[in-house]
Design a protein around this motif. Structure first.
Motif, mmCIF file in Angstrom:
data_model
loop_
_atom_site.group_PDB
_atom_site.id
_atom_site.type_symbol
_atom_site.label_atom_id
_atom_site.label_comp_id
_atom_site.label_asym_id
_atom_site.label_seq_id
_atom_site.Cartn_x
_atom_site.Cartn_y
_atom_site.Cartn_z
ATOM 1 N N GLU A 12 -48.222 -51.557 -1.400
ATOM 2 C CA GLU A 12 -46.806 -51.211 -1.207
ATOM 3 C C GLU A 12 -46.429 -51.288 0.265
ATOM 4 O OE1 GLU A 12 -46.307 -47.361 -2.915
ATOM 5 O OE2 GLU A 12 -46.588 -48.054 -4.987
ATOM 6 N N GLN A 15 -46.070 -54.875 1.167
ATOM 7 C CA GLN A 15 -44.826 -55.403 0.616
ATOM 8 C C GLN A 15 -43.623 -55.018 1.472
ATOM 9 O OE1 GLN A 15 -44.211 -57.337 -2.375
ATOM 10 N NE2 GLN A 15 -42.263 -57.466 -1.301
ATOM 11 N N SER A 16 -43.673 -53.836 2.090
ATOM 12 C CA SER A 16 -42.500 -53.288 2.775
ATOM 13 C C SER A 16 -42.322 -53.776 4.206
ATOM 14 C CB SER A 16 -42.571 -51.760 2.774
ATOM 15 O OG SER A 16 -43.657 -51.305 3.576
ATOM 16 N N ARG A 23 -48.519 -57.255 7.637
ATOM 17 C CA ARG A 23 -48.673 -57.526 6.207
ATOM 18 C C ARG A 23 -50.107 -57.930 5.898
ATOM 19 N NH1 ARG A 23 -44.613 -60.778 2.184
ATOM 20 N NH2 ARG A 23 -43.718 -58.690 2.136
ATOM 21 N N PHE A 90 -46.602 -61.779 -3.278
ATOM 22 C CA PHE A 90 -45.679 -60.664 -3.075
ATOM 23 C C PHE A 90 -44.377 -60.903 -3.828
ATOM 24 C CE2 PHE A 90 -48.513 -60.180 0.568
ATOM 25 C CZ PHE A 90 -48.719 -58.806 0.570
ATOM 26 N N GLU A 91 -43.581 -59.852 -3.924
ATOM 27 C CA GLU A 91 -42.315 -59.944 -4.649
ATOM 28 C C GLU A 91 -41.356 -60.936 -4.014
ATOM 29 O OE1 GLU A 91 -40.770 -56.011 -4.884
ATOM 30 O OE2 GLU A 91 -42.423 -55.246 -6.106
#
Length: 200
Positions: A12, A15-16, A23, A90-91
């Protein structure tokens, strides 16, 4: 010790963040939490950490893996592409590669803080320089220039006596690699660049 919940928290965190160096570090820490042993960051991602600038590269980590470790990484969302090579998407669509090239680190390590509760083991910069010098014996310009870049950035804070001694030991064991010669070329180019930078 495997800590799946902490691994998910690290993912998380990865991701942020927008900073690719951060990262990569958080993704590495997620993998570290996902396996039973301690993983140590090496290779190009360690170079990015020590230089503070990002160049696209795989995340290389040294750790012994067994089938339960591989299964845990898959459970966390990594795809086991082949052998001990993994991918994580990742998203935002970014696809990162995670590789475990060796079970042990060839060199010394240091511990860095990612947060007050999260630490990551990383190859020490002097050992990383030796590793990069070894890689630079492949004769390719890209590898050589990456080694010079590392040496330029960390020049003032590096224990060069230790590096030179370690290169000398390894050169005597494997003279065919011409490590001492490559080291000399790298340092000469790094010093020339620094002198030009200071003169300018």
């Amino acid at each position: 010790m495997r800590q799946i919940n902490r691994a998910r928290s690290a993912l998380e965190a990865a991701q942020s963040v927008d900073n690719p160096v951060l990262r990569s570090l958080w993704l590495a820490k997620a993998a570290d939490y996902g396996i039973k042993g301690r993983a140590v960051l090496v290779g190009g991602t360690a170079v990015n950490l020590h230089t503070g600038s990002y160049r696209p590269t795989d995340i290389d980590m040294c750790a012994p893996l067994d089938s339960s470790d591989r299964e845990a990484l898959v459970e966390l969302g990594f795809t086991n592409s082949q052998g001990d090579h993994f991918e994580y998407q990742f998203e935002d669509g970014e696809l990162w590669l995670l590789v475990f090239p060796d079970s042990q680190v060839d060199g010394d390590i240091e511990i860095i803080d990612l947060s007050s509760e999260d630490q990551l083991a990383v190859i020490r910069k002097e050992s990383l320089i030796v590793d990069r010098i070894i890689q630079a014996t492949d004769g390719t310009k890209v590898t050589f220039q990456e080694t010079v870049r590392l040496c330029v950035v960390v020049y003032e804070s590096t224990n060069w006596s230790w590096v030179e001694s370690e290169i000398g030991k390894r050169d005597s064991l494997e003279p065919g690699l011409r490590l001492a010669t490559t080291f000399g070329r790298v340092i000469e180019e790094a010093r020339t660049y620094l002198e030009q930078l200071r003169g300018g």
